[in-house]
Design an enzyme around this catalytic site. Structure first.
Site: not given
Ligand code: GAR
Length: 194
Positions: A14-16, A92-93, A111
């Site tokens: 969940g850093s985003n 991731m789904r 992405h």
């Molecule tokens: C992020 O780097 C995002 O771009 C990637 O998962 C990570 C989640 O990080 N998403 C994908 O690969 C989607 N195909 P987070 O949980 O720290 O936000």
């Protein structure tokens, strides 16, 4: 005016999600996160949402016979919460048509590569192993494919010869945490969240 209501979908750290909350708190993103949807009950993002007081819908897909069933439930919750934009942030789904149809054009994803290069899982590892010298981040609309929807924004990360995979990941994440809130704000300003 009413603030845009965002639902963040996440499966992991969940850093985003954090970056979006931070941008809202700083006043650079004029929106509110009124819902977290998470498909992994033990994900760190669930704790973060609890701490921030973000209401959440956390579910275990194994408890449902079919994807349509949990997606119908999600649609019900999104409508009830009057969500304007669905923000996939490490969810991731693949999104199925039950969820896609009622929210077409209102679901975006981030992405960690320059799409259409390196779609799917472990995009950072894919780029690193391919030896490309430039990679980056893409924000795009979600369609029925895997990382195939119309591109909204991209930013690059240069990969130097000395860089490790972990360093690349850190650089990509730094870019993500800036690009995602900025892009969401642009969509809101253009009225695409209403
Ligand atoms: C992020 O780097 C995002 O771009 C990637 O998962 C990570 C989640 O990080 N998403 C994908 O690969 C989607 N195909 P987070 O949980 O720290 O936000």
């Amino acid at each position: 005016m009413r603030k845009a209501k965002l639902a963040v979908f996440a499966s992991g750290t969940g850093s985003n999600y954090d970056a979006i909350i931070e941008a809202i708190n700083k006043g650079t993103l004029d929106a509110e996160v009124t819902l977290l949807v998470c498909d992994r009950p033990k994900a760190r993002v669930v704790e973060k949402a609890k701490r921030n007081g973000t209401p959440s819908f956390v579910f275990d897909p194994k408890q449902y016979a079919k994807k349509e069933m949990f997606e119908s439930k999600i649609v019900e919750i999104l409508k009830e919460a009057e969500i304007d934009l669905v923000i996939l942030a490490g969810y991731m789904r693949l999104i199925g048509k039950t969820l896609l149809q009622p929210f077409e054009g209102k679901i975006i994803n981030i992405h960690p590569s320059l799409l259409p290069s390196f779609p799917g899982l472990d995009a950072i590892g894919q780029a690193f192993n391919a030896g490309v010298k430039v990679s980056g981040v893409t924000v795009h609309y979600v369609d029925a494919g895997m990382d195939t929807g119309k591109i909204i924004a991209q930013d690059i990360v240069n990969i130097t010869d000395e860089m490790t995979r972990e360093e690349l990941q850190n650089e990509i994440q730094k870019v993500e945490h800036k690009l995602y809130p900025e892009t969401i704000q642009k969509l809101i300003s253009r009225g695409e969240s209403s």
